[in-house]
Design a protein around this motif. Structure first.
Motif, short mmCIF file in Angstrom:
data_model
loop_
_atom_site.label_atom_id
_atom_site.label_comp_id
_atom_site.label_asym_id
_atom_site.label_seq_id
_atom_site.Cartn_x
_atom_site.Cartn_y
_atom_site.Cartn_z
N LEU A 150 0.81 -1.21 0.00
CA LEU A 150 0.00 0.00 0.00
C LEU A 150 0.85 1.27 0.00
O LEU A 150 0.31 2.36 -0.21
N LEU A 151 2.14 1.15 0.22
CA LEU A 151 3.00 2.31 0.09
C LEU A 151 2.98 2.85 -1.34
O LEU A 151 3.21 4.04 -1.58
N GLY A 152 2.68 1.97 -2.29
CA GLY A 152 2.62 2.38 -3.69
C GLY A 152 1.48 3.32 -4.00
O GLY A 152 1.46 3.93 -5.08
N LEU A 155 2.21 6.82 -5.28
CA LEU A 155 2.65 7.06 -6.65
C LEU A 155 1.51 7.49 -7.56
O LEU A 155 1.70 7.59 -8.78
N HIS A 156 0.37 7.74 -7.00
CA HIS A 156 -0.81 8.05 -7.80
C HIS A 156 -0.57 9.24 -8.73
O HIS A 156 -1.02 9.23 -9.88
N ARG A 157 0.13 10.25 -8.26
CA ARG A 157 0.35 11.43 -9.10
C ARG A 157 1.11 11.07 -10.37
O ARG A 157 0.78 11.57 -11.46
N TYR A 158 2.08 10.20 -10.27
CA TYR A 158 2.86 9.84 -11.45
C TYR A 158 2.05 8.98 -12.41
O TYR A 158 2.21 9.09 -13.63
N PHE A 159 1.18 8.14 -11.88
CA PHE A 159 0.28 7.38 -12.75
C PHE A 159 -0.72 8.31 -13.43
O PHE A 159 -1.19 8.01 -14.54
N PHE A 160 -1.04 9.43 -12.79
CA PHE A 160 -1.91 10.42 -13.42
C PHE A 160 -1.27 10.97 -14.68
O PHE A 160 -1.93 11.13 -15.71
#
Length: 274
Positions: A150-152, A155-160
């Motif tokens: 769940l630390l991943g 990284l949501h911004r980069y997947f955006f």
């Protein structure tokens, strides 16, 4: 005559706390609190099953006559791709386990998995953490998002950023579909492709990360009027992020099914021009 002071009641004594009620029931809710998590499990489970089957079918994704390409196979990058369906080359091998859009599907999946709304949805429905307000967590311990994997989620911004690039590719596919071998053409498939792209953009830019990127660090909106206007627009869309998340699942499945049906010859495309 002397008077004596009685001891204060327990509730007024320093350091006193009222004991919790001894309630055996897991929750006192009598409404159908379980219905929303159940619907989420059924809805997301059905969509994932459909998408998985379609991705590994390796056929019925391209309509040569009208240049319709399903978003599940865009961009088509394996050497199994039918002629003209690939716009960026076919440099991936045609192993059955490799999807035609192997370089984009994982990032789209990660973008949705780390989405703030989807996290709430599958935490409550699949993990029961917690399933609803005032209902106990389904796990004995809780560590939040402080441990792997769940630390991943951070990284949501980069997947955006990657999802925005993929939306540009889908937009290119929708525009290209207006140019058929006979010249300019317009049919029901074009309406579906464009509608799907519009909804995908609405969902993508309504992302919480997009809202923060546009105006999250501004200290004075008055000094940045353009970014402020963009931020207000994204904020309005952000309030509909949950609805857009579900709508885009529907438009993606509808677009893929329509392209599949026309490609397989189940029915013909309804043409308005050419």
């Amino acid at each position: 005559m002397t008077t004596t002071k009685s001891a204060p009641p327990p509730a007024l004594r320093p350091g006193w706390t009222r004991p919790r009620a001894a309630i055996a029931a897991r929750t006192l809710r009598t409404d159908r609190w379980w219905f929303a998590p159940l619907i989420t499990v059924v809805g997301l489970g059905a969509w994932v099953l459909y998408a998985t089957v379609r991705v590994f079918m390796h056929k019925w994704y391209w309509v040569e006559q009208y240049h319709y390409l399903t978003p599940f196979y865009s961009p088509c990058l394996t050497d199994r791709c039918v002629p003209d369906s690939s716009h960026f080359g076919t440099f991936l091998p045609s192993w059955w386990i490799i999807p035609e859009a192997a370089l984009t599907l994982p990032f789209l999946l990660l973008f949705r998995l780390t989405c703030y709304y989807y996290r709430k949805a599958y935490y409550r429905s699949f993990w029961l953490s917690p399933p609803a307000c005032a209902v106990p967590d389904g796990h004995k311990t809780y560590s939040g998002e402080t441990r792997f994997p769940l630390l991943g989620q951070n990284l949501h911004r980069y997947f955006f950023y990657l999802a925005a690039i993929i939306s540009l590719i889908n937009t290119y596919d929708a525009i290209l579909a207006f140019s058929s071998p006979k010249g300019f053409g317009f049919g029901l498939g074009n309406v579906i492709l464009v509608g799907n792209v519009v909804m995908l953009w609405a969902y993508t830019i309504s992302c919480h990360s997009c809202r923060h990127i546009i105006g999250g660090r501004l200290k004075h909106f008055s000094q940045h009027p353009v970014r402020y206007r963009a931020w207000t627009l994204v904020s309005k869309l952000n309030a509909r992020h949950m609805q857009l998340a579900w709508i885009t699942l529907g438009t993606l499945a509808l677009t893929d099914f329509y392209v599949m049906a026309v490609s397989a010859g189940w029915f013909s495309d309804l043409r308005f021009i050419n």
